[in-house]
Design a protein around this motif. Sequence first.
Motif, PDB file in Angstrom:
ATOM      1  N   ASN A   1      -6.144 -15.022  33.688  1.00 19.20           N
ATOM      2  CA  ASN A   1      -5.064 -14.060  33.530  1.00 19.20           C
ATOM      3  C   ASN A   1      -5.545 -12.778  32.861  1.00 19.20           C
ATOM      4  O   ASN A   1      -4.816 -12.164  32.084  1.00 19.20           O
ATOM      5  CB  ASN A   1      -3.921 -14.677  32.707  1.00 19.20           C
ATOM      6  N   TRP A   2      -6.755 -12.369  33.159  1.00 18.42           N
ATOM      7  CA  TRP A   2      -7.205 -11.078  32.632  1.00 18.42           C
ATOM      8  C   TRP A   2      -6.373  -9.963  33.265  1.00 18.42           C
ATOM      9  O   TRP A   2      -5.731 -10.184  34.298  1.00 18.42           O
ATOM     10  CB  TRP A   2      -8.700 -10.879  32.871  1.00 18.42           C
ATOM     11  N   PRO A   3      -6.297  -8.791  32.656  1.00 14.41           N
ATOM     12  CA  PRO A   3      -5.382  -7.740  33.127  1.00 14.41           C
ATOM     13  C   PRO A   3      -5.525  -7.441  34.614  1.00 14.41           C
ATOM     14  O   PRO A   3      -6.637  -7.345  35.137  1.00 14.41           O
ATOM     15  CB  PRO A   3      -5.781  -6.537  32.270  1.00 14.41           C
ATOM     16  N   TRP A   4      -4.383  -7.318  35.293  1.00 15.40           N
ATOM     17  CA  TRP A   4      -4.263  -7.002  36.710  1.00 15.40           C
ATOM     18  C   TRP A   4      -4.726  -8.146  37.607  1.00 15.40           C
ATOM     19  O   TRP A   4      -5.093  -7.930  38.757  1.00 15.40           O
ATOM     20  CB  TRP A   4      -5.036  -5.730  37.074  1.00 15.40           C
ATOM     21  N   SER A   5      -4.683  -9.370  37.085  1.00 14.36           N
ATOM     22  CA  SER A   5      -5.113 -10.507  37.888  1.00 14.36           C
ATOM     23  C   SER A   5      -4.168 -11.678  37.710  1.00 14.36           C
ATOM     24  O   SER A   5      -3.455 -11.791  36.709  1.00 14.36           O
ATOM     25  CB  SER A   5      -6.529 -10.930  37.482  1.00 14.36           C
ATOM     26  N   TYR A   6      -4.166 -12.557  38.706  1.00 14.41           N
ATOM     27  CA  TYR A   6      -3.412 -13.805  38.700  1.00 14.41           C
ATOM     28  C   TYR A   6      -1.964 -13.548  38.276  1.00 14.41           C
ATOM     29  O   TYR A   6      -1.268 -12.756  38.889  1.00 14.41           O
ATOM     30  CB  TYR A   6      -4.120 -14.839  37.823  1.00 14.41           C
TER      31      TYR A   6
END
Length: 483
Positions: free
Chosen positions: A373-378
């Motif tokens: 869940n790093w920024p802009w993902s998942y």
Amino acid sequence: MATHFSQERLRVRPSSREDAVVASAREKFERTLVSVQGSLVGSVAALEHPRSHDALNYGEVFLRDNVPVMIHLLLEGRFDIVRHFLSVCLDLQSSTYQTRGVFPTSFIEENGRLLADYGQRSIGRITSVDASLWWPILCWAYVKRSQDWEFGASQKVQRGVQLLLDLVMHPTFEGTPVLFVPDCSFMIDRPMDVWGAPLEVEVLLFGCLRSCGHLMEIAKRDRSSRLLEQRLELTRQWIHDLRSFLLKHYWVTSKTMQVLRRRPTEQYGDHQQENEFNVQPQVIPDWLQDWLEDRGGYLIGNIRTGRPDFRFYSLGNSLACLFGLLAAPQQRALFRLVLHNRSHLMAQMPMRICHPPMEAAEWMNKTGSDPKNWPWSYHNGGHWPCLLWSFGGAILQHEQRHPQADVLLMGQAKAMLEECYWSQLNQLPRQQWAEYFDGPTGTWVGQQSRTYQTWTIVGFLLLHHLLRVNPADVSVLSLDGPP
């Protein structure tokens, strides 16, 4: 606001390309179907299973992932598969004391035995609350579409409904009608600071209670009892209280935000208090001013004492339209908001699951530095193709029910939906029907995205059916009562 969409460009696109993609998607969807106890029961999560040394479960039948699958099968008239799916889920409904009434997150048949997961094999070992709430919604959709009133009134279904209602309507230490859940308990199944009363769970609770009420009404025709009447009346009251609560505390517009900012704080013991959750004006994010514009509106992600979550969650807002939680004018305000913020929510791969994403220290502290869940993902601002069918269904359902209401706005919303559909049609086959996409514009395939994801495939097929085959079939998504 982006209001211009090229209708001419839509018309000249060759239909042969569309037909080929749809045919390929249908062929892949058929390959996802698996059997349990000798009959087709639903789809595995992904067509291509992970490598054997990965301890993952994409080869199992997930209740959540099979929501669009079951709706698609209903539209195709393949009622036997849907009924078998619902029946197997009922057989697996938990009877243990601590989880009594819970439906399985997923299941699989191994060596003739059914193995179910109630959260014990998930990353955070959290039970999927949304799986249980989806079951009666799917059951009511099946009964209404197939006219199988006998199944809906059966003792097996009614027992499952009562067990579930015992679970979600039991007395608690909390006096509000919402259902409190831990982080990771629904589609957002990794830490994202969504504990409490997240929008998606509360909207699903609303849909669950409405569907349970309809199923009980069917049973009441054959064998009415005082106990059933009491449970039905309590359910109706809970539905009313829940809807009123969500519209009061979750629905925001530019006007309501101005009122909220000026409310008094630190109020004690006053039943007429204006700021029940003691929300300080400092917690209202600056980005809301442009986000809401003048006539936009949406349901915020969560309400907690002193800590409302103003993030936009696509699925919860879409389902609020489909389930009738939002009134028609509020639905149009939501469509205006999405049009105004199209570059954020739709971008290159519609649509973003949550906006805005958490970044830097906030991401580290609230997700536990979750690498997925790093920024802009998942789930942290990633783009999920499987979400477009529910938002598209909301637009088409509104157009069907209110054909004369704000024709210009609905024309713009419908044109945006067409553009998003073509964007998926052109990109998804090339990107192997990936699970999710990364980055601010959703251009890159997700870093850990699985390919040939079932709900990506079937979500596209659902939207194609509603746009091209029979728009009237959007009625399958409504929660209207029995005739």
